[in-house]
Write an enzyme that holds these catalytic residues in place. Structure first.
Site, short mmCIF file in Angstrom:
data_model
loop_
_atom_site.label_atom_id
_atom_site.label_comp_id
_atom_site.label_asym_id
_atom_site.label_seq_id
_atom_site.Cartn_x
_atom_site.Cartn_y
_atom_site.Cartn_z
N GLY A 66 5.29 10.16 -0.04
CA GLY A 66 6.26 11.10 -0.58
C GLY A 66 7.64 10.51 -0.41
N SER A 77 2.33 4.53 1.67
CA SER A 77 3.67 4.60 1.08
C SER A 77 4.71 4.98 2.14
CB SER A 77 3.67 5.57 -0.10
OG SER A 77 4.86 5.51 -0.82
N ALA A 78 5.26 6.19 2.09
CA ALA A 78 6.25 6.60 3.09
C ALA A 78 5.69 6.53 4.50
CB ALA A 78 6.75 8.02 2.80
N HIS A 99 4.56 -0.28 -3.00
CA HIS A 99 4.66 -0.21 -4.47
C HIS A 99 5.45 -1.39 -5.02
CE1 HIS A 99 3.38 3.98 -3.88
NE2 HIS A 99 4.42 4.15 -3.11
N GLU A 129 0.47 -2.55 -5.43
CA GLU A 129 -0.45 -1.43 -5.44
C GLU A 129 -1.88 -1.90 -5.16
OE1 GLU A 129 1.56 0.65 -5.06
OE2 GLU A 129 2.02 1.84 -6.85
#
Length: 241
Positions: A94, A124-125, A161, A196
């Site tokens: 997020g 991710s985060a 990413h 990714e």
């Protein structure tokens, strides 16, 4: 010594329909039969996000006991009381700035810093949070995060990413590579650009890249390509990283 950390660029590679289906083996090994405390605070709708991740993991792993940490009366106390043989933590993606702010406010950041014996997974985060700082996130600072320091589960930075420059793009802003070069104008720590589908796994003093390729950026050096399966344990002991 800190427990293992499994750090994803994202939940699925390009073209994949089922989240986490590309990483069944490392997830099964990492989570085992432990209760998974899911940390959803980088997202917006916390219950919905927790439910989505739980459903996704159960689809690929079978029976998974995933619980939303946000539902606990005292989330930080829950982590401090967790049994490392039976429980683990998974920090979702997020907005990294929102994640850092909320975890600082509710005490979970401090609890995670104390509980280095708990296995940690992030996407991710959540992977950004495992680094020394959150400075290499791609996110917009939608809130004042209360600081940029993070958990330092690994001594290198991750750029999740990661996107290679597109020679046909009409975009005139900085490429991801240029932004990381700007980071290295002010910071010496190495940055792993996770494309990714890629992930880093730290187990003891071993750090490996898998799932897909990545690009390694070091201050004063040309970027280097990393193939899936590469042992990058040397990064754990590199001065400045």
């Amino acid at each position: 010594m800190a427990a293992d950390s499994l750090l994803f660029s994202n939940s699925r590679p390009p073209g994949a329909q089922v989240p986490f289906a590309h990483a069944v083996a490392p997830l099964r090994e990492h989570l085992g039969s432990r209760t998974v405390w899911f940390v959803p605070w980088a997202g917006g709708e916390l219950d919905d996000y927790t439910g989505w991740v739980g459903d996704a993991l159960r689809e690929v792993l079978g029976d998974v006991d995933l619980r939303g940490l946000h539902r606990e009366p005292d989330p930080a106390a829950t982590l401090r009381a967790a049994d490392p043989e039976r429980e683990t933590v998974f920090v979702g993606g997020g907005n990294t700035f929102r994640l850092r702010r909320r975890l600082g406010d509710n005490g979970v950041l401090a609890a995670l810093r104390e509980r280095t014996d708990l296995r940690y997974a992030g996407a991710s985060a959540g992977s950004n949070l495992a680094c020394p700082t959150i400075r290499t996130t791609n996110d917009m600072p939608i809130v004042e995060p209360g600081g940029l320091d993070a958990l330092a589960r690994i001594p290198v930075q991750i750029n999740p990413h990661y996107l290679d420059p597109d020679p046909h793009s009409t975009h005139r802003g900085e490429t991801r590579e240029e932004r990381i070069a700007e980071f290295h104008e002010e910071n010496a720590v190495a940055v792993v650009g996770l494309r990714e589908g890629a992930w880093l796994l730290r187990s003891g003093e071993r750090l490996t890249l898998d799932g897909y390729t990545a690009r390694l950026f070091r201050r004063g050096q040309e970027p280097a390509e990393l193939a899936a399966g590469t042992d990058v344990s040397w990064l754990l002991a590199t001065p400045g990283s």
